[in-house]
Structure formats: C-alpha cells, structure tokens
Design a protein around this motif. Structure first.
Motif, PDB file in Angstrom:
ATOM      1  N   GLU A 154       0.543  -1.160   0.292  1.00 41.27           N
ATOM      2  CA  GLU A 154      -0.219  -0.177   0.261  1.00 41.27           C
ATOM      3  C   GLU A 154       1.089   1.112  -0.066  1.00 41.27           C
ATOM      4  OE1 GLU A 154      -4.410  -1.813   2.397  1.00 41.27           O
ATOM      5  OE2 GLU A 154      -3.174  -0.175   3.141  1.00 41.27           O
ATOM      6  N   ALA A 155       2.218   1.357   0.501  1.00 41.84           N
ATOM      7  CA  ALA A 155       3.061   2.114   0.480  1.00 41.84           C
ATOM      8  C   ALA A 155       3.545   2.944  -1.108  1.00 41.84           C
ATOM      9  CB  ALA A 155       3.944   1.778   1.301  1.00 41.84           C
ATOM     10  N   ASP A 156       3.291   1.872  -1.916  1.00 38.85           N
ATOM     11  CA  ASP A 156       3.013   2.518  -3.355  1.00 38.85           C
ATOM     12  C   ASP A 156       2.220   3.099  -3.900  1.00 38.85           C
ATOM     13  OD1 ASP A 156       5.244   1.054  -3.692  1.00 38.85           O
ATOM     14  OD2 ASP A 156       4.529  -0.910  -4.436  1.00 38.85           O
ATOM     15  N   PHE A 157       1.267   3.140  -3.331  1.00 41.85           N
ATOM     16  CA  PHE A 157       0.169   4.274  -3.842  1.00 41.85           C
ATOM     17  C   PHE A 157      -1.305   4.039  -2.751  1.00 41.85           C
ATOM     18  CE2 PHE A 157      -1.466  -0.778  -3.799  1.00 41.85           C
ATOM     19  CZ  PHE A 157      -2.406  -0.925  -2.866  1.00 41.85           C
ATOM     20  N   LEU A 158      -0.887   4.596  -1.533  1.00 41.15           N
ATOM     21  CA  LEU A 158      -2.133   5.029  -0.538  1.00 41.15           C
ATOM     22  C   LEU A 158      -2.290   6.362  -0.561  1.00 41.15           C
ATOM     23  CD1 LEU A 158      -3.775   4.123   1.944  1.00 41.15           C
ATOM     24  CD2 LEU A 158      -2.368   5.004   3.245  1.00 41.15           C
ATOM     25  N   ALA A 159      -3.232   6.821  -1.205  1.00 42.08           N
ATOM     26  CA  ALA A 159      -3.336   8.819  -1.114  1.00 42.08           C
ATOM     27  C   ALA A 159      -2.733   9.180  -0.287  1.00 42.08           C
ATOM     28  CB  ALA A 159      -4.925   9.084  -1.631  1.00 42.08           C
ATOM     29  N   GLY A 160      -1.931  10.012  -0.367  1.00 44.78           N
ATOM     30  CA  GLY A 160      -1.219  11.041   0.770  1.00 44.78           C
ATOM     31  C   GLY A 160       0.096  11.111   1.253  1.00 44.78           C
TER      32      GLY A 160
END
Length: 295
Positions: A154-160
C-alpha cells in the motif's frame, strides 16, 4: 464512477442477526466480503435496518462501528499513478468523492439515536487508493478520517502517504462516548510494539517512521478515551492476531487506559468463528457487548 448512486436499486434480500446482545455502549457490525458494497442504496438500507434493530433490542448502544470498506467507490481513471501520492489536491478530490454518495446514509441516519463509524474506500483498478472512515454524530457527518499508515505494498499507492497532509488525518473526534481515536484498518499497527521496532530499525527517517512518530505524539497529546478501528478483511483466524495485540497495547500502554473496539469484513472461511473473532476485536475483553452480522 463505478459506485451505484444514480438511482435506488431493486430491493435485495439480506439478513441481520445479533451475535451478541448483552447491553453496553458499543456495537460491532460485521459484513461479508462478497456483498455488493458499491451499491450505496443497498448498504444504506443495511445500516438503516441495523439502526432499527439496535434501537429496539440494544438501546444502550451509543456508537456503532462497521468494518473497513463497508462501502466501495470505484473511480478508475480519476487520477494517474503519478498523482497517487501527490501532496497537492488528491486527498481533497478523494474526500469530495467520498462525500458525494453519502446522501442515502444521511437519510438513513437522520434520526439515529447513536453515532456511527463507517468504513468507505475509493478503489482505482482494484487498489485501495483512498481508505476512509466517516463518522456520523447524531445523524450528521462529523468527520472524514483517512488512513495514514500503509501495510506492505500500500505504500506504493495510498493517497497522501509520505506527505504532511497524509499524516495529519483528523482522527480525533468527539463522539457520544467522549474523545475518540479513529484508526482506519492498519493504522492500529502504529501502536504495536513489533511494528515500532521494525520501522525504527531503519537507517534514517522513513515515511512510515514519520507517520508512526506523529501518530504516537498525537495520542499522548489528545488522550482519547476510546479508539475505533474499521478493519477491511478477516479471511482466516490468524488475521486477527496482530489487531488484537495492537488493541491490547493501545489500551495498556497509556495510563488513561483507552478502550478499543474494531469491526471487520469477513470471508467465508471464518463464518463459523465470527463470535470468537469479534471478541478478539476489542480490548479490554467484552467492551463491545453487542455484535451484529450482516449476511
């Protein structure tokens, strides 16, 4: 977008049953992962029925917590990958997108006698770009809280993530039970000793470390009485272990002893274990004396 918000859908059958109803201030709502969660009218009907049943059968409940992603908004094409973690604008766009389909929930909870913490996700090509919890207090939207601490890829795409705004989610909310901390899914692992040790073993500060340090500082400053945690997926019993450990450490590491309650989406393999898993999704034990399963 892909979420069904344009018109009311055909009424579909669903069942709601109490797993546990012993009287108390908090109710957990567990939902099946296979349900059509992009159908806002269907999901708001379920919440309306939950509110009706609780009002009749568990009137002492003051706060209801659903699982993460109780509602899904599909937004393929909204942004390109290079915008996913942009400091400017993306979270605001996602927040507007989250609020857009909530009219059925506002109508369903307009006369609610209790507060609700409802998990809502924005998905792009199947990825949870935006992961939120919407807090309804006396039937009105009090806050929209976003996830700050990603798990794995998720670190690659989580907004913000990795930005100042991403770290500073409005996660402290006053509910009917007092000051409450809202943790979206793996945000709870910020307070897990093992997670803390792993993150702080890195050489130099990392985006995860900055999130963790800021959230821990906020906890000491705000001193919430409660923490509520919508969890996305429990597909096998082992999935609950880390959450239970984090809940216990949140409750016991702080001298004001906050109470922690989570709720979750469940897979078919754990259907016959829901009662024991719901009991573990809280600390101290039996804090949530009411649990409801949507089927």
């Amino acid at each position: 977008m892909g979420t069904k918000i344009g018109a009311e859908t055909t009424v579909k059958k669903f069942a709601i049953r109490f797993l546990r109803n012993q009287g108390g201030p908090v109710a957990q709502v567990l939902h099946p992962l296979g349900v059509e969660r992009d159908d806002v009218f269907l999901m708001s009907d379920r919440i309306k029925e939950v509110e009706s049943r609780i009002s009749k059968e568990a009137p002492d409940v003051k706060v209801v917590v659903t699982g993460g992603g109780f509602v899904e908004i599909h937004a393929d094409g909204l942004v390109s990958p290079d915008e996913w973690r942009s400091e400017t604008g993306l979270l605001e766009r996602l927040l507007a997108l989250v609020k857009e389909p909530l009219t059925p929930f506002i109508q369903a909870l307009g006369c609610a006698r209790r507060d609700y913490v409802i998990g809502i996700d924005v998905l792009i090509h199947g990825l949870g770009i935006g992961q939120f919890a919407v807090v309804f207090v006396t039937g009105k939207i009090e806050s929209v809280v976003w996830k700050s601490y990603p798990v794995d890829k998720e670190a690659d795409f989580l907004a913000g993530f990795g930005t100042c705004k991403g770290r500073r989610s409005p996660r402290f909310v006053t509910t009917s039970l007092g000051k409450s901390l809202i943790l979206v899914c793996h945000d709870a692992q910020v307070y897990n000793h093992r997670s803390h040790a792993l993150v702080h073993s890195a050489h130099g500060p990392t985006p995860r470390m900055r999130v963790m340090d800021e959230m821990r500082e906020q906890m000491e400053e705000e001193r919430p009485l409660w923490a509520f945690n919508p969890v996305h997926r429990i597909e096998k019993a082992e999935n609950m272990k880390t959450f239970f450990t984090s809940y216990k450490q949140i409750a016991t590491d702080h001298n004001w002893k906050p109470s922690v309650v989570g709720a979750f989406g469940y897979g078919p393999c754990v259907y016959h274990q829901l009662e024991s898993l719901a009991q573990k999704a809280q600390y101290p034990p039996n804090t949530a004396r009411c649990a409801i399963v949507i089927e």
